[in-house]
Every structure is written in C-alpha cells, then in structure tokens.
Design a protein around this motif. Structure first.
Motif, PDB file in Angstrom:
ATOM      1  N   TYR A  98      13.930   2.588   4.628  1.00 27.28           N
ATOM      2  CA  TYR A  98      14.340   2.100   5.944  1.00 27.28           C
ATOM      3  C   TYR A  98      13.606   0.797   6.276  1.00 27.28           C
ATOM      4  N   LEU A  99      12.309   0.789   6.052  1.00 31.73           N
ATOM      5  CA  LEU A  99      11.482  -0.387   6.304  1.00 31.73           C
ATOM      6  C   LEU A  99      12.008  -1.587   5.517  1.00 31.73           C
ATOM      7  N   VAL A 100      12.352  -1.361   4.257  1.00 30.85           N
ATOM      8  CA  VAL A 100      12.877  -2.431   3.392  1.00 30.85           C
ATOM      9  C   VAL A 100      14.243  -2.898   3.888  1.00 30.85           C
ATOM     10  N   ARG A 101      15.120  -1.941   4.260  1.00 30.92           N
ATOM     11  CA  ARG A 101      16.457  -2.307   4.763  1.00 30.92           C
ATOM     12  C   ARG A 101      16.368  -3.176   6.014  1.00 30.92           C
ATOM     13  N   LYS A 102      15.365  -2.924   6.853  1.00 33.61           N
ATOM     14  CA  LYS A 102      15.189  -3.709   8.064  1.00 33.61           C
ATOM     15  C   LYS A 102      14.652  -5.109   7.770  1.00 33.61           C
ATOM     16  N   GLY A 103      14.207  -5.348   6.536  1.00 31.36           N
ATOM     17  CA  GLY A 103      13.669  -6.645   6.171  1.00 31.36           C
ATOM     18  C   GLY A 103      12.216  -6.827   6.584  1.00 31.36           C
ATOM     19  N   TRP A 104      11.541  -5.730   6.902  1.00 30.04           N
ATOM     20  CA  TRP A 104      10.141  -5.804   7.307  1.00 30.04           C
ATOM     21  C   TRP A 104       9.240  -5.915   6.090  1.00 30.04           C
ATOM     22  N   ASN A 105       8.139  -6.607   6.237  1.00 29.37           N
ATOM     23  CA  ASN A 105       7.176  -6.779   5.154  1.00 29.37           C
ATOM     24  C   ASN A 105       6.196  -5.605   5.156  1.00 29.37           C
ATOM     25  N   PRO A 106       6.138  -4.869   4.044  1.00 30.06           N
ATOM     26  CA  PRO A 106       5.227  -3.728   3.988  1.00 30.06           C
ATOM     27  C   PRO A 106       3.786  -4.177   3.769  1.00 30.06           C
ATOM     28  N   ALA A 107       2.875  -3.416   4.341  1.00 26.34           N
ATOM     29  CA  ALA A 107       1.448  -3.607   4.121  1.00 26.34           C
ATOM     30  C   ALA A 107       0.803  -2.230   4.126  1.00 26.34           C
ATOM     31  N   ILE A 108      -0.285  -2.107   3.405  1.00 25.88           N
ATOM     32  CA  ILE A 108      -0.996  -0.837   3.313  1.00 25.88           C
ATOM     33  C   ILE A 108      -2.394  -1.051   3.867  1.00 25.88           C
ATOM     34  N   GLU A 109      -2.806  -0.129   4.727  1.00 32.89           N
ATOM     35  CA  GLU A 109      -4.127  -0.177   5.335  1.00 32.89           C
ATOM     36  C   GLU A 109      -4.808   1.163   5.130  1.00 32.89           C
ATOM     37  N   HIS A 110      -6.135   1.164   5.216  1.00 33.95           N
ATOM     38  CA  HIS A 110      -6.874   2.420   5.091  1.00 33.95           C
ATOM     39  C   HIS A 110      -8.141   2.355   5.928  1.00 33.95           C
ATOM     40  N   THR A 111      -8.646   3.520   6.292  1.00 37.40           N
ATOM     41  CA  THR A 111      -9.914   3.609   7.020  1.00 37.40           C
ATOM     42  C   THR A 111     -10.462   5.018   6.923  1.00 37.40           C
ATOM     43  N   GLU A 112     -11.750   5.142   7.226  1.00 43.16           N
ATOM     44  CA  GLU A 112     -12.382   6.450   7.268  1.00 43.16           C
ATOM     45  C   GLU A 112     -11.825   7.213   8.468  1.00 43.16           C
ATOM     46  N   PRO A 113     -11.611   8.537   8.332  1.00 44.69           N
ATOM     47  CA  PRO A 113     -11.050   9.299   9.451  1.00 44.69           C
ATOM     48  C   PRO A 113     -11.832   9.142  10.757  1.00 44.69           C
ATOM     49  N   GLU A 114     -13.152   9.084  10.659  1.00 47.99           N
ATOM     50  CA  GLU A 114     -13.953   8.983  11.883  1.00 47.99           C
ATOM     51  C   GLU A 114     -13.843   7.608  12.549  1.00 47.99           C
ATOM     52  N   ASN A 115     -13.309   6.610  11.855  1.00 47.88           N
ATOM     53  CA  ASN A 115     -13.168   5.257  12.408  1.00 47.88           C
ATOM     54  C   ASN A 115     -11.733   4.902  12.782  1.00 47.88           C
ATOM     55  N   ALA A 116     -10.830   5.822  12.645  1.00 44.37           N
ATOM     56  CA  ALA A 116      -9.408   5.505  12.793  1.00 44.37           C
ATOM     57  C   ALA A 116      -9.029   5.043  14.201  1.00 44.37           C
ATOM     58  N   PHE A 117      -9.778   5.455  15.216  1.00 40.05           N
ATOM     59  CA  PHE A 117      -9.401   5.101  16.584  1.00 40.05           C
ATOM     60  C   PHE A 117     -10.093   3.865  17.123  1.00 40.05           C
ATOM     61  N   ASP A 118     -11.298   3.594  16.686  1.00 41.69           N
ATOM     62  CA  ASP A 118     -12.042   2.540  17.349  1.00 41.69           C
ATOM     63  C   ASP A 118     -12.476   1.410  16.417  1.00 41.69           C
ATOM     64  N   HIS A 119     -11.830   1.309  15.281  1.00 37.91           N
ATOM     65  CA  HIS A 119     -12.129   0.228  14.340  1.00 37.91           C
ATOM     66  C   HIS A 119     -10.813  -0.327  13.801  1.00 37.91           C
TER      67      HIS A 119
ATOM     68  N   LEU B 140      -3.098  -7.841  -0.071  1.00 38.62           N
ATOM     69  CA  LEU B 140      -2.374  -8.619   0.930  1.00 38.62           C
ATOM     70  C   LEU B 140      -1.087  -7.896   1.296  1.00 38.62           C
ATOM     71  N   PRO B 141      -0.477  -8.218   2.448  1.00 38.40           N
ATOM     72  CA  PRO B 141       0.839  -7.645   2.732  1.00 38.40           C
ATOM     73  C   PRO B 141       1.799  -7.967   1.591  1.00 38.40           C
ATOM     74  N   MET B 142       2.749  -7.106   1.379  1.00 39.50           N
ATOM     75  CA  MET B 142       3.685  -7.249   0.254  1.00 39.50           C
ATOM     76  C   MET B 142       4.917  -8.027   0.726  1.00 39.50           C
ATOM     77  N   PHE B 143       4.707  -9.304   1.028  1.00 30.94           N
ATOM     78  CA  PHE B 143       5.759 -10.146   1.579  1.00 30.94           C
ATOM     79  C   PHE B 143       6.999 -10.147   0.690  1.00 30.94           C
ATOM     80  N   GLY B 144       8.140  -9.792   1.288  1.00 28.29           N
ATOM     81  CA  GLY B 144       9.407  -9.837   0.579  1.00 28.29           C
ATOM     82  C   GLY B 144       9.638  -8.711  -0.418  1.00 28.29           C
ATOM     83  N   GLU B 145       8.730  -7.748  -0.513  1.00 26.63           N
ATOM     84  CA  GLU B 145       8.897  -6.648  -1.483  1.00 26.63           C
ATOM     85  C   GLU B 145      10.047  -5.745  -1.046  1.00 26.63           C
ATOM     86  N   THR B 146      10.973  -5.479  -1.976  1.00 22.53           N
ATOM     87  CA  THR B 146      12.119  -4.632  -1.665  1.00 22.53           C
ATOM     88  C   THR B 146      12.190  -3.391  -2.553  1.00 22.53           C
ATOM     89  N   ASP B 147      11.249  -3.228  -3.447  1.00 24.03           N
ATOM     90  CA  ASP B 147      11.240  -2.091  -4.363  1.00 24.03           C
ATOM     91  C   ASP B 147      10.390  -0.962  -3.769  1.00 24.03           C
TER      92      ASP B 147
END
Length: 118
Positions: free
Chosen positions: A39-60, A67-74
């Motif tokens: 769905y994200l790809v069909r909308k033409g949005w650029n995918p990116a992956i982020e990560h964080t420690e569970p205890e920091n998910a709200f305030d960091h 880098l974001p995967m600009f133009g990735e459709t696969d």
C-alpha cells in the motif's frame, strides 16, 4: 458505549505501551505487513526504517536505519531491510515509515517488530 475497551498502558510498564494505530489491533501476520508495505509503495511514499529502545520510544527521536529508501518499489527489498534492522538490533522496536513527498509528512508509520525491554 459499553463495548469500548480501555487499553491499559503506562509509562512504568514498557510492555503495555501502544505505538501507532496498528498496535491497538492483534499483531499483524507477515502477509498483513506485506500488504501495508505494498500500500505504501502504491501511494508513492518513500519507505524508511527506524528503530529505538523500548524505554525510549516515547520521549526520544528514533534512530534512522540507513537512509530512506527513496523511490523503492520492491516490497521484498523493504521487508529485507526491516528484517536486517531487527537482526542488528533485536531488542529494539523497528518501525516502517512512509514519507509522503506531496504533503511533506509521514503518510504511514507502523511498528513491525517489537523489542524486548532490558
């Protein structure tokens, strides 16, 4: 409105916290996650992956995985990068974000791997 459910979550209980809309639903199967990526790809949005420690998910800020995967459709390539991030950081939450160039904002964001609090 007696059918409304109270999702008990607290800052003290890291496991109880909810992230993004899909976290209020049962965990998605891999096929459901794939459909969201497609769905994200069909909308033409650029995918990116982020990560964080569970205890920091709200305030960091979350860490950007590469880098974001600009133009990735696969969808397979996107899912492989998310899996690689999870493998490299197994205790972290991993989130997939779809950046909407037109609105210049996030069009979608979902935690696809939940980390284990330390």
């Amino acid at each position: 409105m007696s059918d409304m459910q109270d999702y008990r979550s607290s800052l003290e209980d890291v496991n109880s916290r909810k992230f993004e809309t899909f976290s209020y639903l049962p965990p998605m199967e891999p096929e459901g996650i794939r459909k969201q990526v497609e769905y994200l790809v069909r909308k033409g949005w650029n995918p990116a992956i982020e990560h964080t420690e569970p205890e920091n998910a709200f305030d960091h800020y979350w860490y950007m995985w590469k880098l974001p995967m600009f133009g990735e459709t696969d969808a397979d390539r996107i899912l492989e990068e998310a899996a690689a991030c999870h493998k490299a950081h197994p205790n972290n939450h991993v989130r997939l974000v779809g950046y909407d160039n037109y609105a210049q904002s996030q069009g979608a964001a979902m935690v696809i791997y939940r980390g284990k609090p330390v």
